[in-house]
Design a protein around this motif. Structure first.
Motif, PDB file in Angstrom:
ATOM      1  N   LYS A  68      -3.618  -7.634  65.257  1.00  0.00           N
ATOM      2  CA  LYS A  68      -4.210  -8.731  66.017  1.00  0.00           C
ATOM      3  C   LYS A  68      -4.909  -9.722  65.294  1.00  0.00           C
ATOM      4  O   LYS A  68      -4.767 -11.053  65.577  1.00  0.00           O
ATOM      5  CB  LYS A  68      -5.379  -8.094  67.029  1.00  0.00           C
ATOM      6  N   SER A 102      -2.116 -11.864  63.958  1.00  0.00           N
ATOM      7  CA  SER A 102      -1.403 -12.571  64.846  1.00  0.00           C
ATOM      8  C   SER A 102      -2.291 -13.714  65.225  1.00  0.00           C
ATOM      9  O   SER A 102      -1.839 -14.869  65.455  1.00  0.00           O
ATOM     10  CB  SER A 102      -1.299 -11.846  66.081  1.00  0.00           C
ATOM     11  N   HIS A 103      -3.789 -13.620  65.413  1.00  0.00           N
ATOM     12  CA  HIS A 103      -4.669 -14.824  65.681  1.00  0.00           C
ATOM     13  C   HIS A 103      -4.736 -15.641  64.530  1.00  0.00           C
ATOM     14  O   HIS A 103      -4.615 -16.853  64.793  1.00  0.00           O
ATOM     15  CB  HIS A 103      -5.915 -14.295  65.945  1.00  0.00           C
ATOM     16  N   ARG A 105      -1.438 -17.727  64.725  1.00  0.00           N
ATOM     17  CA  ARG A 105      -1.160 -18.593  65.686  1.00  0.00           C
ATOM     18  C   ARG A 105      -2.107 -20.042  65.581  1.00  0.00           C
ATOM     19  O   ARG A 105      -1.661 -20.802  65.851  1.00  0.00           O
ATOM     20  CB  ARG A 105      -1.670 -17.916  67.095  1.00  0.00           C
ATOM     21  N   LYS A 163      -7.828 -20.227  71.560  1.00  0.00           N
ATOM     22  CA  LYS A 163      -6.596 -19.831  72.633  1.00  0.00           C
ATOM     23  C   LYS A 163      -6.849 -21.176  73.516  1.00  0.00           C
ATOM     24  O   LYS A 163      -5.503 -21.330  73.986  1.00  0.00           O
ATOM     25  CB  LYS A 163      -7.212 -18.428  73.369  1.00  0.00           C
ATOM     26  N   GLU A 208       2.795 -14.822  77.339  1.00  0.00           N
ATOM     27  CA  GLU A 208       3.433 -14.352  76.478  1.00  0.00           C
ATOM     28  C   GLU A 208       3.453 -15.184  74.859  1.00  0.00           C
ATOM     29  O   GLU A 208       3.323 -14.511  73.963  1.00  0.00           O
ATOM     30  CB  GLU A 208       4.912 -13.850  76.677  1.00  0.00           C
ATOM     31  N   THR A 209       3.558 -16.440  75.172  1.00  0.00           N
ATOM     32  CA  THR A 209       3.612 -17.289  74.111  1.00  0.00           C
ATOM     33  C   THR A 209       2.380 -17.575  73.395  1.00  0.00           C
ATOM     34  O   THR A 209       1.987 -17.508  72.166  1.00  0.00           O
ATOM     35  CB  THR A 209       4.037 -18.956  74.635  1.00  0.00           C
ATOM     36  N   TRP A 234      -0.841 -15.211  74.081  1.00  0.00           N
ATOM     37  CA  TRP A 234      -1.212 -13.940  73.576  1.00  0.00           C
ATOM     38  C   TRP A 234      -0.152 -13.075  72.904  1.00  0.00           C
ATOM     39  O   TRP A 234      -0.728 -11.760  72.328  1.00  0.00           O
ATOM     40  CB  TRP A 234      -1.775 -13.193  74.760  1.00  0.00           C
ATOM     41  N   GLY A 235       0.985 -13.070  72.937  1.00  0.00           N
ATOM     42  CA  GLY A 235       2.031 -12.286  72.509  1.00  0.00           C
ATOM     43  C   GLY A 235       2.657 -11.235  73.405  1.00  0.00           C
ATOM     44  O   GLY A 235       1.726 -10.782  74.146  1.00  0.00           O
ATOM     45  N   VAL A 236       3.666 -10.963  73.316  1.00  0.00           N
ATOM     46  CA  VAL A 236       4.292 -10.206  74.355  1.00  0.00           C
ATOM     47  C   VAL A 236       3.801  -8.386  74.242  1.00  0.00           C
ATOM     48  O   VAL A 236       3.605  -7.853  75.153  1.00  0.00           O
ATOM     49  CB  VAL A 236       5.968  -9.661  74.073  1.00  0.00           C
ATOM     50  N   ASP A 237       3.277  -8.439  73.078  1.00  0.00           N
ATOM     51  CA  ASP A 237       2.408  -6.956  72.873  1.00  0.00           C
ATOM     52  C   ASP A 237       1.157  -7.111  73.172  1.00  0.00           C
ATOM     53  O   ASP A 237       0.211  -6.036  72.637  1.00  0.00           O
ATOM     54  CB  ASP A 237       2.804  -6.493  71.337  1.00  0.00           C
ATOM     55  N   SER A 238       0.744  -7.885  73.440  1.00  0.00           N
ATOM     56  CA  SER A 238      -1.047  -8.002  73.685  1.00  0.00           C
ATOM     57  C   SER A 238      -1.376  -7.120  74.812  1.00  0.00           C
ATOM     58  O   SER A 238      -0.958  -6.923  75.804  1.00  0.00           O
ATOM     59  CB  SER A 238      -1.524  -9.554  74.197  1.00  0.00           C
TER      60      SER A 238
END
Length: 239
Positions: free
Chosen positions: A124, A127-128, A131, A168, A191-192, A194-198
């Protein structure tokens, strides 16, 4: 060794990750993982010291515990959002939707319930950071009427006045403004950003849309910029 049990010597510096966590064992475990991934880390067990550190240093991301001595994490989050746009990930033993909603409404970008795996937390964090800071490379301005986004500094201005936003909220506004006039599905937006796996809920998107409207709309209850497309999602209308 820095104040508290920090892992970066000295102040007045740029640090990748600030950890505010009073569980020394957990904080050390997390920091060791992040250090192994190549990040610089500063750790403190005090919300007050964390705020002081942020006043004197540049931090790219904050990992924040809620149940802190004296000044709790929710208060720390609220105070930080008044001045800073860095991503905030809450780590808390307070489970349940109510606490998640409070954290998100105060400006957190993510909420992780304890116990969690350090591998997931590290993913995470990556990812953050990706992004939030990959967007700096695009130097163009996004403007609509009296609303302007400066991508180089990741700042938003309304009527020439700066608006404090979470990372965000910023990413969501950029995405909406990049697609002016287009109806964007809730699922795609979520999904864009937070991500599809959020592990966050789709309701997180609604919370952030409402927060954006409060900051950029003349009348948030009758929005003109970010409008709801019933049965689909949202779109940004030029003013």
């Amino acid at each position: 060794m820095a104040n508290g049990y920090g892992l970066v010597e000295g102040w007045d510096q740029v640090v990748d990750i600030l950890i505010i966590e009073d569980n020394v064992e957990l904080a050390t475990l997390i920091s060791d993982f992040l250090l192994n991934e190549g990040y610089s880390v500063f750790v403190t067990s005090s919300g007050e010291e964390g705020l002081l550190y942020l006043e004197e240093n540049t931090v790219k991301l904050l990992l924040l515990d809620i149940m802190l001595p004296e000044l709790d994490g929710f208060s720390v989050c609220r105070t930080i959002r008044e001045k800073h746009n860095l991503p905030i990930i809450i780590m808390s033993a307070r489970n349940g939707d109510d606490n998640k909603i409070i954290g998100l409404e105060l400006g957190a970008d993510d909420y992780m319930e304890k116990p969690f795996t350090v591998n997931l937390l590290t993913a995470k964090v990556k990812s953050h950071l990706r992004r939030s800071y990959d967007m700096v490379e695009n130097k163009q301005l996004l403007s609509d009427g009296d609303l302007t986004i400066n991508r180089a500094s990741m700042t938003v201005y309304l009527k020439d006045e700066p608006i404090v936003m979470t990372s965000k909220e910023y990413e969501l506004l950029v995405l909406l403004m990049e697609n002016k006039g287009k109806a964007l599905r809730k699922e795609w937006l979520f999904e864009t950003i937070w991500g599809v796996d959020s592990f966050s809920e789709l309701s997180t998107l609604t919370v952030h849309i409402n927060k954006l409207r409060e900051k950029i709309e003349n009348n948030p209850k009758q929005p003109k910029r970010i409008v709801t497309v019933w049965g689909v999602g949202y779109k940004y209308e030029a003013v």
